[in-house]
Enzyme design. Structure first.
Site, PDB file in Angstrom:
ATOM      1  N   VAL A   1       0.671  -1.195   0.037  1.00 48.22           N
ATOM      2  CA  VAL A   1       0.088   0.079  -0.109  1.00 48.22           C
ATOM      3  C   VAL A   1       0.983   1.252   0.101  1.00 48.22           C
ATOM      4  O   VAL A   1       1.625   1.395   0.989  1.00 48.22           O
ATOM      5  CB  VAL A   1      -0.860   0.194   1.168  1.00 48.22           C
ATOM      6  CG1 VAL A   1      -1.960   1.271   1.143  1.00 48.22           C
ATOM      7  CG2 VAL A   1      -1.792  -1.289   1.155  1.00 48.22           C
ATOM      8  N   ASP A   2       0.944   1.976  -1.381  1.00 48.63           N
ATOM      9  CA  ASP A   2       1.812   3.204  -1.318  1.00 48.63           C
ATOM     10  C   ASP A   2       0.757   4.272  -1.638  1.00 48.63           C
ATOM     11  O   ASP A   2       0.706   4.535  -3.028  1.00 48.63           O
ATOM     12  CB  ASP A   2       2.643   2.851  -2.387  1.00 48.63           C
ATOM     13  CG  ASP A   2       3.909   3.654  -2.427  1.00 48.63           C
ATOM     14  OD1 ASP A   2       3.710   5.026  -1.483  1.00 48.63           O
ATOM     15  OD2 ASP A   2       4.826   3.628  -3.064  1.00 48.63           O
ATOM     16  N   SER A   3       0.637   5.016  -0.694  1.00 48.24           N
ATOM     17  CA  SER A   3      -0.295   6.374  -1.090  1.00 48.24           C
ATOM     18  C   SER A   3       0.513   7.283  -1.967  1.00 48.24           C
ATOM     19  O   SER A   3       0.148   8.350  -2.509  1.00 48.24           O
ATOM     20  CB  SER A   3      -0.875   7.027   0.097  1.00 48.24           C
ATOM     21  OG  SER A   3       0.171   7.443   0.930  1.00 48.24           O
ATOM     22  N   GLY A   4       2.049   7.230  -2.045  1.00 53.30           N
ATOM     23  CA  GLY A   4       2.748   8.034  -2.605  1.00 53.30           C
ATOM     24  C   GLY A   4       3.140   7.888  -4.155  1.00 53.30           C
ATOM     25  O   GLY A   4       3.752   8.617  -4.905  1.00 53.30           O
TER      26      GLY A   4
END
Length: 440
Positions: free
Chosen positions: A283-286
């Site tokens: 999970v990588d919101s960036g």
């Protein structure tokens, strides 16, 4: 300070000996005090050469001491000096009982003259090798690292107590120095203390020389500042010392109040399925897009859905080849399915330093499904309906492979054996270098 000669000091009663690098400008008293600590003697000690006592107020050069000389250390009564001791046979270096009763090691010693000589004032090694210190108990606080334990516990008995009662400190020692850890493992308390002393003494002389050089350098800069308060180099030196002290104080405060700051941060992964195949989604919101490696896409059987019109090159922290895009594929989380658009990346070539990312859930899909990262409860929330959410927990270290920062499949015993072998080879190389330098 240049080392001008090597002298061997032997304890007349025990036969223990030490070969010391010293300057000829060192006084006999300074060498006597240091030998007293190194050989574990107590009380008044007198140095002898060829059966004759040496004047403690003279330098070694004035006393006629030369490179390679053998000196005898003999305890004497306070009233009068005893007759010269019989010559002692040097049986080689013996560290096993060194400084067992060296209560005089911490006694203050006169400062060395500016022209040279060893200065043992406040010598740290004297405290490290003393059996008893002013602290009755070892210093410990929650979150203490091994380095901090060593800094705050100079008594070998204290550090061994911590290693035998604080499992995380022994594990850290085993990680950094597996050879020493193996020597200490399952040893009785007193035997472990003896082993620890021997390890400290291996570098004892070098530590003493380094400490003395630091003091001489500081003394030189202080004298320069007294003569010229605007001495740029001297001011920069003390400014640097002040900054380092502030950093050490902040570090100590951080370890007391926020020890978790030095912990390794585990990235956020969730368990999911695609076409019935289990995948771990990072999970990588960036990250702007959701991506998957060619290898993972092939395993999941979605390469037939690849639209190659979206080929290209991804540019970010590194570069990679985009093979295309899969427009709609169902990602299963729990009992729910979420349609996802996935960009397929080519696998890095063999031997490349590029890191393979099997599956990354990027911001595009997180926004599409109104996800929220709940760090308080350690879950990723998918909005199913107004006021209704699916919560899936973030994975723990035990669930993740080493390539993902986890410990799944990690063989601690194998890793420790590899580290021990590397350290053994390193020690052999160092011993060989020391032997070659002594022959020169």
């Amino acid at each position: 300070m240049d080392v001008e000669c090597m002298v061997t000091v032997v304890a007349a009663e025990s036969g223990m000996s030490e070969t010391l690098p010293v300057s000829l400008a060192t006084t006999v008293k300074e060498l006597t005090d240091f030998s007293t600590a190194m050989l574990g003697l107590s009380g008044n000690v007198q140095l002898y050469k060829d059966g004759s006592p040496l004047d403690p107020n003279k330098t070694l050069q004035q006393a006629g001491v030369k490179n390679g000389d053998l000196l005898a250390a003999q305890k004497v009564a306070a009233a009068a000096a005893p007759p010269p001791p019989a010559p002692a046979t040097v049986g080689g270096l013996d560290f096993s009982a060194m400084l067992a009763n060296a209560t005089s090691a911490a006694a203050p010693v006169a400062a060395a003259p500016a022209s040279g000589g060893l200065d043992f004032t406040n010598l740290i090694i004297g405290q490290q090798l003393n059996n008893k210190t002013n602290n009755a108990e070892p210093v410990y606080y929650p979150g203490m690292t091994l380095n901090d334990a060593l800094d705050h516990n100079t008594n070998p008995e204290h550090i061994v107590t911590l290693l035998q009662t604080r499992e995380h400190l022994f594990k850290e020692l085993n990680y950094h120095q597996p050879v020493l850890a193996n020597k200490l493992r399952n040893q009785p308390y007193q035997k472990a203390v003896q082993i620890w002393r021997e390890e400290i003494l291996k570098g004892g002389i070098q530590s003493a020389m380094s400490h003395n050089n630091t003091q001489l350098k500081e003394q030189e800069y202080r004298q320069r500042l007294e003569k010229n308060p605007n001495d740029k180099e001297a001011k920069e030196y003390f400014d640097s010392q002040k900054r380092e002290q502030q950093v050490r104080e902040q570090y100590f405060q951080m370890m007391q109040e926020y020890p978790e700051s030095l912990g390794r941060v585990l990235m956020l992964y969730i368990e999911a399925k695609m076409n019935g195949h289990s995948v771990q989604a990072f999970v990588d919101s960036g990250a702007q897009n959701t991506i998957m490696s060619k290898k993972t896409a092939t395993m999941c059987g979605i390469m037939d859905l690849l639209d190659t019109r979206f080929r290209g090159v991804a540019v970010g922290v590194g570069t990679g080849t985009i093979l295309g895009r899969v427009h709609i594929v169902q990602l299963q989380v729990g009992d729910y399915f979420f349609p996802c658009t996935i960009t397929i990346m080519d696998d890095p070539p063999p031997g490349s330093e590029a890191k393979d990312m099997p599956f990354l859930l990027g911001l595009d899909m997180l926004k599409r499904h109104t996800c929220s990262i709940d760090l308080e409860n350690q879950v990723l929330k998918f909005r199913l309906a107004p006021g209704k959410y699916l919560e899936t927990p973030f994975l723990h270290e035990k669930d993740l492979d080493e390539s993902q920062g986890g410990t799944k499949g990690f063989d601690a015993e194998k890793s420790n054996l590899e580290l021990a072998e590397l350290q053994r080879k390193h020690e052999e190389e160092e011993d060989k270098k020391d032997g070659d330098s002594k022959m020169e």
